[in-house]
Design a protein around this motif. Structure first.
Motif, PDB file in Angstrom:
ATOM      1  N   LEU A 134       0.815  -1.217   0.000  1.00  0.00           N
ATOM      2  CA  LEU A 134       0.000   0.000   0.000  1.00  0.00           C
ATOM      3  C   LEU A 134       0.848   1.266   0.000  1.00  0.00           C
ATOM      4  CD1 LEU A 134      -2.876   1.286   0.291  1.00  0.00           C
ATOM      5  CD2 LEU A 134      -2.555   1.120   2.778  1.00  0.00           C
ATOM      6  N   MET A 135       2.029   1.193   0.597  1.00  0.00           N
ATOM      7  CA  MET A 135       2.839   2.391   0.779  1.00  0.00           C
ATOM      8  C   MET A 135       3.110   3.159  -0.515  1.00  0.00           C
ATOM      9  SD  MET A 135       3.505   3.101   3.938  1.00  0.00           S
ATOM     10  CE  MET A 135       5.007   4.074   3.873  1.00  0.00           C
ATOM     11  N   ALA A 140       4.743   9.043  -2.836  1.00  0.00           N
ATOM     12  CA  ALA A 140       5.509   8.979  -4.084  1.00  0.00           C
ATOM     13  C   ALA A 140       6.906   9.538  -3.886  1.00  0.00           C
ATOM     14  CB  ALA A 140       4.791   9.761  -5.183  1.00  0.00           C
ATOM     15  N   GLY A 141       7.821   9.110  -4.768  1.00  0.00           N
ATOM     16  CA  GLY A 141       9.161   9.684  -4.792  1.00  0.00           C
ATOM     17  C   GLY A 141       9.877   9.586  -3.460  1.00  0.00           C
ATOM     18  N   ASP A 142      10.518  10.683  -3.058  1.00  0.00           N
ATOM     19  CA  ASP A 142      11.291  10.656  -1.827  1.00  0.00           C
ATOM     20  C   ASP A 142      10.398  10.639  -0.592  1.00  0.00           C
ATOM     21  OD1 ASP A 142      13.978  10.597  -0.769  1.00  0.00           O
ATOM     22  OD2 ASP A 142      13.556  12.568   0.083  1.00  0.00           O
ATOM     23  N   ARG A 143       9.130  11.035  -0.737  1.00  0.00           N
ATOM     24  CA  ARG A 143       8.216  10.906   0.399  1.00  0.00           C
ATOM     25  C   ARG A 143       8.076   9.440   0.800  1.00  0.00           C
ATOM     26  NH1 ARG A 143       3.253  15.209  -0.697  1.00  0.00           N
ATOM     27  NH2 ARG A 143       4.563  16.967  -1.333  1.00  0.00           N
ATOM     28  N   LEU A 144       8.092   8.557  -0.192  1.00  0.00           N
ATOM     29  CA  LEU A 144       8.016   7.130   0.106  1.00  0.00           C
ATOM     30  C   LEU A 144       9.247   6.670   0.883  1.00  0.00           C
ATOM     31  CD1 LEU A 144       6.796   4.309  -0.199  1.00  0.00           C
ATOM     32  CD2 LEU A 144       7.899   4.167  -2.447  1.00  0.00           C
ATOM     33  N   VAL A 145      10.430   7.081   0.439  1.00  0.00           N
ATOM     34  CA  VAL A 145      11.666   6.671   1.116  1.00  0.00           C
ATOM     35  C   VAL A 145      11.688   7.189   2.554  1.00  0.00           C
ATOM     36  CG1 VAL A 145      14.187   6.817   1.077  1.00  0.00           C
ATOM     37  CG2 VAL A 145      12.914   6.585  -1.059  1.00  0.00           C
ATOM     38  N   VAL A 146      11.311   8.454   2.737  1.00  0.00           N
ATOM     39  CA  VAL A 146      11.279   9.028   4.086  1.00  0.00           C
ATOM     40  C   VAL A 146      10.215   8.333   4.932  1.00  0.00           C
ATOM     41  CG1 VAL A 146      10.864  11.121   5.421  1.00  0.00           C
ATOM     42  CG2 VAL A 146      12.188  11.247   3.312  1.00  0.00           C
ATOM     43  N   GLY A 147       9.070   8.044   4.333  1.00  0.00           N
ATOM     44  CA  GLY A 147       8.025   7.346   5.071  1.00  0.00           C
ATOM     45  C   GLY A 147       8.469   5.969   5.528  1.00  0.00           C
ATOM     46  N   LEU A 148       9.158   5.241   4.656  1.00  0.00           N
ATOM     47  CA  LEU A 148       9.671   3.923   5.033  1.00  0.00           C
ATOM     48  C   LEU A 148      10.721   4.034   6.130  1.00  0.00           C
ATOM     49  CD1 LEU A 148       9.978   2.331   1.474  1.00  0.00           C
ATOM     50  CD2 LEU A 148       8.281   1.773   3.230  1.00  0.00           C
ATOM     51  N   SER A 149      11.542   5.072   6.057  1.00  0.00           N
ATOM     52  CA  SER A 149      12.543   5.285   7.102  1.00  0.00           C
ATOM     53  C   SER A 149      11.878   5.594   8.440  1.00  0.00           C
ATOM     54  CB  SER A 149      13.482   6.427   6.705  1.00  0.00           C
ATOM     55  OG  SER A 149      14.449   6.650   7.705  1.00  0.00           O
ATOM     56  N   ILE A 150      10.816   6.401   8.410  1.00  0.00           N
ATOM     57  CA  ILE A 150      10.072   6.696   9.639  1.00  0.00           C
ATOM     58  C   ILE A 150       9.487   5.415  10.217  1.00  0.00           C
ATOM     59  CG2 ILE A 150       8.031   7.868  10.563  1.00  0.00           C
ATOM     60  CD1 ILE A 150       8.552  10.097   8.518  1.00  0.00           C
ATOM     61  N   PHE A 343      12.934  -0.734  -4.144  1.00  0.00           N
ATOM     62  CA  PHE A 343      12.344  -2.056  -4.386  1.00  0.00           C
ATOM     63  C   PHE A 343      10.829  -1.958  -4.580  1.00  0.00           C
ATOM     64  CE2 PHE A 343      10.596  -6.146  -2.946  1.00  0.00           C
ATOM     65  CZ  PHE A 343      11.342  -7.032  -3.707  1.00  0.00           C
ATOM     66  N   VAL A 344      10.140  -1.288  -3.665  1.00  0.00           N
ATOM     67  CA  VAL A 344       8.679  -1.232  -3.768  1.00  0.00           C
ATOM     68  C   VAL A 344       8.242  -0.396  -4.970  1.00  0.00           C
ATOM     69  CG1 VAL A 344       8.323  -1.620  -1.311  1.00  0.00           C
ATOM     70  CG2 VAL A 344       8.526   0.706  -2.146  1.00  0.00           C
TER      71      VAL A 344
END
Length: 474
Positions: A134-135, A140-150, A343-344
């Motif tokens: 779902l993520m 999108a974009g770097d928001r996804l990477v930051v969200g995964l890091s959070i 990856f996602v």
């Protein structure tokens, strides 16, 4: 400037990530579930030990949560592709809430308690796979990477807080801790149900075959496409080394801590150092380092993760061991959120849940195997020597693995090709995955195929992706 161009120029902010209503709901639900789970784990081991006075059964109660991933994780995760992600997450939360509530009943025999725990954990792989899939639909974009890091940092913090809280509650009323876990599952289900938009199932009913075949297609996709395979190998390889200090912490503290009565403190320091390093490194990297730079640093951090543990050969005192483990966590944090995000984003829509199931199961096997092997080796040598030489081998392995890391163009082509597999109804709903990728001209299909992202003949229909795996490339 478009969101995607802006994302490449600077890191996304926490405010931008939390501005999304759906992400706030998913984050809150996940954090609650994690906290409740860790509290319950600590309490359940106490209950089992009180009733049986068996260390083995108490340890089994703790370890049973890993069994579903080991005996059928990818198969269970495939279920999440067959149904809407929101539905899967809500149903799994409600099932876990009901089953874990039964564990809290007084006079529950230990065999029934362990059976209920096992049944409860069977819902974890599909729920986790659905959340991971779902993520990219809500960020999108770097928001996804930051969200995964959070998310990753929150998981580490929940582990520390949950175990501490659970141990404290267990001293007074361990069953209350289990009831609290059930409450967090009910709250998580409500947050997902009312905070997340319902979307159609990733795998259309007409495209379904049977779970075993669909699961096998997930394995072929992950390890048969260039970009996904490169990401999977580098992540799984890193997992073989970052977990070792934590897994051997108890014995290491006993061997190196002397007889000053501080072995328990030293064990806690070593075990907590890795998660703390992951939190610090993850949040620092995603907030201060531009996205393009992070990609370039992947290979460096891949080598650094085992390299910082090599000084263990010198048999340093436990506080220094904890420092090394923390640095290893920081290096892993420079690698994992970036690779996880790539990856996602590079996964075709119909494969997101099962591919995430493949990776989650692989990480469980790799980490558990690494601790088991190093533990067996330590029976015939000292832990510092085993960890030091294990890490040297890790440096050599990472140098080989990182040499085949794909180019930025290959990664971008893979992400673009995956975005084109989004079904029309999700594009119409304004999914960030579709919005982040501009239409690709027909000739771009060739470059995408070379990257291992999708067919050279252009975007595949969802039914095609569901009926057979993406083309296998060397």
């Amino acid at each position: 400037m478009s969101d995607e161009a802006q994302s490449a120029a600077r890191p996304a902010t926490f405010r931008e990530v939390f501005s999304g209503r759906e992400y706030r709901a998913v984050f809150s639900a996940t954090a609650l579930s994690w906290l409740g789970d860790y509290i319950a784990r600590a309490a359940i081991t106490v209950i089992v030990f009180q009733q049986t006075e068996s260390v083995a059964l108490s340890a089994a109660a703790f370890a049973i949560s890993y069994l579903p991933w080991l005996i059928g994780g990818p198969l269970l995760a495939t279920v999440a592709d067959r149904y809407p992600y929101r539905t899967v997450m809500v149903v799994c939360d409600l099932l876990r809430a009901g089953l874990i509530s039964l564990v809290a009943l007084p006079f529950m025999p230990v065999w029934a308690m362990l059976s209920l725990l096992f049944l409860t954990t069977l819902a974890t792989p599909p729920a986790q796979a659905a959340r991971s899939a779902l993520m990219p639909l809500i960020l999108a974009g770097d928001r996804l990477v930051v969200g995964l890091s959070i998310n990753n940092s929150t998981s580490q913090a929940a582990q520390v807080i949950g175990y501490s809280t659970g141990a404290g509650l267990a001293a007074f009323s361990p069953r209350s801790a289990i009831v609290l876990d059930a409450v967090t599952f009910f709250a998580s289900a409500a947050l997902i149900r009312f905070g997340v938009r319902q979307r159609p199932a990733a795998l259309a009913r007409a495209a379904r075959t049977h779970l075993v075949r669909e699961t096998a297609e997930g394995f072929r996709l992950v390890f048969g496409t260039t970009v996904l395979r490169s990401i999977a190998i580098i992540v799984l390889s890193a997992g073989m080394f970052a977990i070792v200090p934590e897994g051997l912490a108890a014995a290491w503290a006993q061997q190196s801590g002397g007889s000053d009565g501080r072995q328990g403190l030293y064990q806690a320091l070593i075990m907590a150092a890795g998660p703390i390093g992951l939190v610090i490194g993850g949040l620092t990297m995603t907030r201060l380092v531009p996205p393009r730079t992070r990609r370039k640093l992947v290979r460096i951090f891949a080598v650094l993760a085992p390299l910082v543990l090599v000084p263990a050969l010198l048999n340093p005192p436990p506080p220094v061991v904890a420092l090394l483990a923390g640095l290893c966590g920081v290096a892993a944090a420079g690698l994992l959120p970036v690779t996880n995000g790539l990856f996602v984003q590079a996964l075709p829509h119909a494969f997101r849940a099962r591919a995430n199931g493949v990776m989650a199961t692989g990480m469980q096997l790799v980490q558990g195997g690494a601790v088991l092997v190093t533990g067996l080796l330590a029976q015939h040598s000292t832990i510092p020597r085993v960890v030091g030489w294990w890490s040297i081998a890790g440096v050599l392995l990472m140098l080989v693995v990182s040499a085949s890391w794909p180019s930025g163009e290959q990664i971008d082509d893979a992400i673009a090709a995956a975005a084109r597999t989004l079904p029309p109804e999700l594009r119409a709903q304004g999914s960030p995955v579709a919005a982040a990728v501009a239409p690709v001209p027909p000739q771009a299909g060739t470059a995408a195929a070379k990257s291992g992202a999708g067919p050279a003949r252009g975007p595949a229909a969802p039914s095609e992706l569901g009926s057979r795996p993406a083309p296998v490339r060397s």
